[in-house]
Design a protein around this motif. Structure first.
Motif, mmCIF file in Angstrom:
data_model
loop_
_atom_site.group_PDB
_atom_site.id
_atom_site.type_symbol
_atom_site.label_atom_id
_atom_site.label_comp_id
_atom_site.label_asym_id
_atom_site.label_seq_id
_atom_site.Cartn_x
_atom_site.Cartn_y
_atom_site.Cartn_z
ATOM 1 N N ALA A 250 0.822 -1.209 0.000
ATOM 2 C CA ALA A 250 0.000 0.000 0.000
ATOM 3 C C ALA A 250 0.855 1.257 0.000
ATOM 4 C CB ALA A 250 -0.932 0.001 1.208
ATOM 5 N N GLN A 251 2.051 1.152 0.551
ATOM 6 C CA GLN A 251 2.959 2.299 0.578
ATOM 7 C C GLN A 251 3.868 2.355 -0.648
ATOM 8 O OE1 GLN A 251 5.063 2.278 4.363
ATOM 9 N NE2 GLN A 251 3.528 3.674 5.204
ATOM 10 N N GLY A 252 3.714 1.377 -1.540
ATOM 11 C CA GLY A 252 4.515 1.374 -2.757
ATOM 12 C C GLY A 252 5.840 0.650 -2.654
ATOM 13 N N HIS A 253 6.088 -0.030 -1.529
ATOM 14 C CA HIS A 253 7.338 -0.774 -1.352
ATOM 15 C C HIS A 253 7.149 -2.188 -1.909
ATOM 16 C CE1 HIS A 253 8.661 2.587 1.043
ATOM 17 N NE2 HIS A 253 7.727 2.364 1.976
ATOM 18 N N LEU A 254 7.068 -2.286 -3.232
ATOM 19 C CA LEU A 254 6.658 -3.531 -3.861
ATOM 20 C C LEU A 254 7.676 -4.650 -3.709
ATOM 21 C CD1 LEU A 254 5.051 -2.141 -7.148
ATOM 22 C CD2 LEU A 254 4.019 -2.511 -4.895
ATOM 23 N N ARG A 255 8.963 -4.324 -3.839
ATOM 24 C CA ARG A 255 9.977 -5.372 -3.739
ATOM 25 C C ARG A 255 9.969 -6.009 -2.354
ATOM 26 N NH1 ARG A 255 15.976 -4.034 -5.658
ATOM 27 N NH2 ARG A 255 14.792 -3.898 -7.613
ATOM 28 N N GLU A 256 9.905 -5.177 -1.298
ATOM 29 C CA GLU A 256 9.893 -5.715 0.063
ATOM 30 C C GLU A 256 8.587 -6.461 0.332
ATOM 31 O OE1 GLU A 256 10.609 -4.327 4.718
ATOM 32 O OE2 GLU A 256 10.509 -2.809 3.124
ATOM 33 N N ALA A 257 7.496 -5.934 -0.213
ATOM 34 C CA ALA A 257 6.203 -6.604 -0.025
ATOM 35 C C ALA A 257 6.222 -7.990 -0.648
ATOM 36 C CB ALA A 257 5.089 -5.760 -0.642
ATOM 37 N N ARG A 258 6.741 -8.090 -1.886
ATOM 38 C CA ARG A 258 6.810 -9.383 -2.566
ATOM 39 C C ARG A 258 7.681 -10.362 -1.784
ATOM 40 N NH1 ARG A 258 8.024 -7.638 -7.166
ATOM 41 N NH2 ARG A 258 10.279 -7.961 -7.160
ATOM 42 N N ALA A 259 8.762 -9.855 -1.186
ATOM 43 C CA ALA A 259 9.647 -10.720 -0.395
ATOM 44 C C ALA A 259 8.906 -11.302 0.803
ATOM 45 C CB ALA A 259 10.870 -9.929 0.065
ATOM 46 N N HIS A 260 8.062 -10.496 1.433
ATOM 47 C CA HIS A 260 7.316 -10.987 2.592
ATOM 48 C C HIS A 260 6.218 -11.963 2.167
ATOM 49 C CE1 HIS A 260 9.107 -8.862 5.961
ATOM 50 N NE2 HIS A 260 9.198 -7.785 5.200
ATOM 51 N N TYR A 261 5.592 -11.723 1.018
ATOM 52 C CA TYR A 261 4.611 -12.696 0.516
ATOM 53 C C TYR A 261 5.284 -14.051 0.271
ATOM 54 C CZ TYR A 261 1.362 -8.817 -0.450
ATOM 55 O OH TYR A 261 0.517 -7.740 -0.358
ATOM 56 N N ARG A 262 6.443 -14.004 -0.360
ATOM 57 C CA ARG A 262 7.144 -15.258 -0.662
ATOM 58 C C ARG A 262 7.606 -15.943 0.621
ATOM 59 N NH1 ARG A 262 7.482 -15.906 -5.864
ATOM 60 N NH2 ARG A 262 7.643 -14.138 -7.312
ATOM 61 N N ARG A 263 8.011 -15.150 1.603
ATOM 62 C CA ARG A 263 8.410 -15.736 2.880
ATOM 63 C C ARG A 263 7.206 -16.397 3.557
ATOM 64 N NH1 ARG A 263 11.454 -18.802 5.548
ATOM 65 N NH2 ARG A 263 11.685 -18.332 7.768
#
Length: 315
Positions: A250-263
């Motif tokens: 939601a804040q636009g931090h897509l790379r970090e967000a994707r990393a947490h989804y994968r984790r």
């Protein structure tokens, strides 16, 4: 019942035992199918059961610092605490046996011990160490011991009866004072979860719950802090990783967000919400085939999940 033969007394209980047994089997199967049966070591379940029996007594006699959720971590009780709890239970049991002529002590103590067995955590259902709601029935046993015992003591003299009346009035007054304070903690979700965090320690589950509510209200920065705190306490929490991913996205931090989804999916491959979240992110990035794969995986886990069907159809 005093004139009935022991065999008759046992026989008349058989229908009730059969109903309880059937209910227990059905409950276990339903909870197991929903994934609620926890994989907790037996030694921890036994330790937590012993400590919880004593904690429930403590909360009955002094009902403060009550929480909507009490965390349950393997290793949270040390040997001294477990031994101490077991000693308290054995001491009360010994006293009840010694005073067995006072039948209300035997009835109350067995009532308390017995009715807590299904929810004491010997079979771990859910993630809580104990729960206040589980005491609705068992508490009756403790109160039988307390009320009948106090009545016995007070009846010994006129002064005792007067003091008993004063003590009963004081207890009622204390309950009248404490009840509104406790009810107020249920004002809303934020109040409820904030109170739980104030009266418990290392409560990563409630940090996640509070983070979700804050995120829904647009307080994303606060939500992220709670999700990160949850992960410091329990790095293996798939839900915390998934929810942190939502807030970061939601804040636009897509790379970090994707990393947490994968984790989250690495920890819990069947987490449907994580499959949907990463699928929608991949679709927004023009990676439709990868997105479709995640929606299909979500539907393999939960074939009737409406959101997964909708996302798959949309992409």
């Amino acid at each position: 019942d005093a004139g009935l033969a022991p065999g008759r007394l046992v026989l008349e209980k058989v229908p009730m035992v059969a109903i309880v047994a059937a209910s227990s089997v059905v409950t276990y199967l339903v909870q197991d199918a929903s994934g609620a049966i926890g994989n907790v070591p037996l030694w921890h379940r036994l330790a937590n059961a012993a400590v919880s029996y004593v904690r429930y007594i403590d909360k009955t006699l002094w009902p403060v610092r009550l929480a909507v959720f009490y965390p349950n971590e393997v290793g949270m009780w040390n040997r001294l605490q477990v031994i101490g709890a077991a000693a308290v239970l054995l001491a009360i049991t010994g006293l009840v046996i010694l005073l067995r002529r006072k039948r209300y002590l035997v009835v109350g103590w067995l009532w308390y011990l017995g009715t807590l067995v299904p929810v004491i955590g010997l079979v771990q259902v859910g993630r809580q160490a104990l729960a206040d709601r589980y005491m609705y029935m068992p508490m009756t046993g403790l109160l039988i011991m307390i009320v009948w015992g106090a009545g016995d003591l007070c009846q010994r003299s006129a002064l005792g009866r007067k003091l008993g009346s004063l003590a009963a009035g004081a207890v009622i007054a204390a309950c009248l004072w404490l009840t509104p304070l406790q009810v107020a903690t249920w004002k809303d979700n934020i109040t409820l979860y904030s109170h739980a965090l104030a009266v418990t320690q290392r409560n990563h589950v409630v940090h996640v719950f509070l983070g979700r509510v804050l995120d829904q209200e647009g307080r994303t920065e606060e939500a992220i802090r709670h999700f990160r705190t949850a992960l410091r306490i329990a790095p293996g929490s798939a839900n915390a990783h998934n929810d942190l991913g939502v807030a970061l996205q939601a804040q636009g931090h897509l790379r970090e967000a994707r990393a947490h989804y994968r984790r989250a999916l690495a920890i819990e491959p069947d987490l449907v919400t994580a499959h949907n979240n990463i699928g929608l992110m991949l679709h927004a990035q023009g990676r439709a085939e990868e997105a479709i794969e995640h929606f299909r995986q979500a539907l393999e886990v939960k074939p009737e999940d409406a959101e997964s069907h909708l996302n798959l159809a949309y992409v």
